[in-house]
Write a protein that holds these residues in place. Structure first.
Motif, PDB file in Angstrom:
ATOM      1  N   LYS A  27       0.228  -7.013   3.399  1.00  0.00           N
ATOM      2  CA  LYS A  27      -0.871  -7.144   2.436  1.00  0.00           C
ATOM      3  C   LYS A  27      -2.218  -7.283   3.120  1.00  0.00           C
ATOM      4  O   LYS A  27      -3.214  -6.712   2.675  1.00  0.00           O
ATOM      5  N   SER A  29      -3.142  -6.105   5.904  1.00  0.00           N
ATOM      6  CA  SER A  29      -3.560  -4.883   6.605  1.00  0.00           C
ATOM      7  C   SER A  29      -4.381  -3.963   5.709  1.00  0.00           C
ATOM      8  O   SER A  29      -5.145  -3.144   6.209  1.00  0.00           O
ATOM      9  N   ASN A  30      -4.244  -4.096   4.397  1.00  0.00           N
ATOM     10  CA  ASN A  30      -5.036  -3.283   3.484  1.00  0.00           C
ATOM     11  C   ASN A  30      -5.298  -4.065   2.194  1.00  0.00           C
ATOM     12  O   ASN A  30      -4.670  -3.809   1.166  1.00  0.00           O
ATOM     13  N   PRO A  31      -6.235  -5.014   2.255  1.00  0.00           N
ATOM     14  CA  PRO A  31      -6.469  -5.871   1.089  1.00  0.00           C
ATOM     15  C   PRO A  31      -6.991  -5.127  -0.139  1.00  0.00           C
ATOM     16  O   PRO A  31      -6.732  -5.540  -1.265  1.00  0.00           O
ATOM     17  N   THR A  32      -7.684  -4.020   0.060  1.00  0.00           N
ATOM     18  CA  THR A  32      -8.201  -3.266  -1.085  1.00  0.00           C
ATOM     19  C   THR A  32      -7.053  -2.668  -1.891  1.00  0.00           C
ATOM     20  O   THR A  32      -7.041  -2.730  -3.122  1.00  0.00           O
ATOM     21  N   VAL A  33      -6.077  -2.101  -1.192  1.00  0.00           N
ATOM     22  CA  VAL A  33      -4.919  -1.542  -1.883  1.00  0.00           C
ATOM     23  C   VAL A  33      -4.118  -2.665  -2.538  1.00  0.00           C
ATOM     24  O   VAL A  33      -3.643  -2.524  -3.665  1.00  0.00           O
ATOM     25  N   PHE A  34      -3.982  -3.800  -1.846  1.00  0.00           N
ATOM     26  CA  PHE A  34      -3.270  -4.931  -2.434  1.00  0.00           C
ATOM     27  C   PHE A  34      -4.000  -5.435  -3.679  1.00  0.00           C
ATOM     28  O   PHE A  34      -3.364  -5.812  -4.668  1.00  0.00           O
ATOM     29  N   SER A  37      -2.840  -3.552  -6.520  1.00  0.00           N
ATOM     30  CA  SER A  37      -1.530  -4.026  -6.988  1.00  0.00           C
ATOM     31  C   SER A  37      -1.673  -5.279  -7.831  1.00  0.00           C
ATOM     32  O   SER A  37      -1.001  -5.428  -8.856  1.00  0.00           O
ATOM     33  N   TYR A  50      -9.627  -9.321  -6.225  1.00  0.00           N
ATOM     34  CA  TYR A  50     -10.031  -9.246  -4.817  1.00  0.00           C
ATOM     35  C   TYR A  50      -9.915 -10.605  -4.131  1.00  0.00           C
ATOM     36  O   TYR A  50      -9.565 -10.682  -2.955  1.00  0.00           O
ATOM     37  N   ARG A 107       4.941  -3.635   0.409  1.00  0.00           N
ATOM     38  CA  ARG A 107       4.254  -2.432   0.844  1.00  0.00           C
ATOM     39  C   ARG A 107       3.436  -1.895  -0.316  1.00  0.00           C
ATOM     40  O   ARG A 107       3.775  -2.084  -1.475  1.00  0.00           O
ATOM     41  N   GLN A 108       2.369  -1.246   0.042  1.00  0.00           N
ATOM     42  CA  GLN A 108       1.498  -0.669  -0.970  1.00  0.00           C
ATOM     43  C   GLN A 108       1.766   0.833  -0.982  1.00  0.00           C
ATOM     44  O   GLN A 108       1.745   1.477   0.056  1.00  0.00           O
TER      45      GLN A 108
END
Length: 138
Positions: A27, A29-34, A37, A50, A107-108
């Motif tokens: 999560k 590693s890519n907080p924007t994608v998370f 979710s 956010y 995973r995203q």
């Protein structure tokens, strides 16, 4: 070779820590994608998604690391149990509201995990966290 109760407890604590560490890294590693979710759950306002995406992975990372090294295991297990209970409530709320989302747990993107599968997995993690909490020294 037979595992004793203490060795089983240590093994379970390290496994639980590994799961939380892995989830936190995935999560963080890519907080924007998370955050996307988190938004799919339709629980928080826009900025709240956010905030959750910025904070939750680090809590998971810290819990995982503490469980793996065995320092403050009881506190880390209690926090892991609390997080897991919150995850279960949020997942169940999507089922009740008829939302068909990917849980965003590990995973995203990629293959979707159903809410029921995630709830079942989280119940296992909750059991492991409670067991670790009860068996760790105060």
């Amino acid at each position: 070779m037979e595992l004793g109760r203490k060795q089983l407890t240590v093994l379970l604590r390290i496994a639980l820590g590994g799961v939380f560490l892995y989830a936190g890294v995935a999560k963080a590693s890519n907080p924007t994608v998370f955050a996307g979710s988190v938004a799919a759950y339709q629980i928080f306002p826009y900025a709240g998604n956010y905030l959750v995406a910025a904070v939750v992975p680090w809590i998971e990372l810290i819990c995982g690391a503490l469980l793996i090294v065995g320092w403050r295991s009881r506190t880390a297990a209690a926090l892991a149990a609390l997080l897991t209970m919150i995850f279960i409530v949020f997942l169940f709320s999507t089922v009740v509201r008829g939302l068909d989302i990917d849980c965003g747990c590990f995973r995203q993107g990629g293959q979707k995990t159903t809410a029921w599968t995630a709830i079942f997995r989280d119940l296992l993690l909750l059991s492991a966290a409670i067991f670790t909490f009860r068996k760790s020294r105060p």
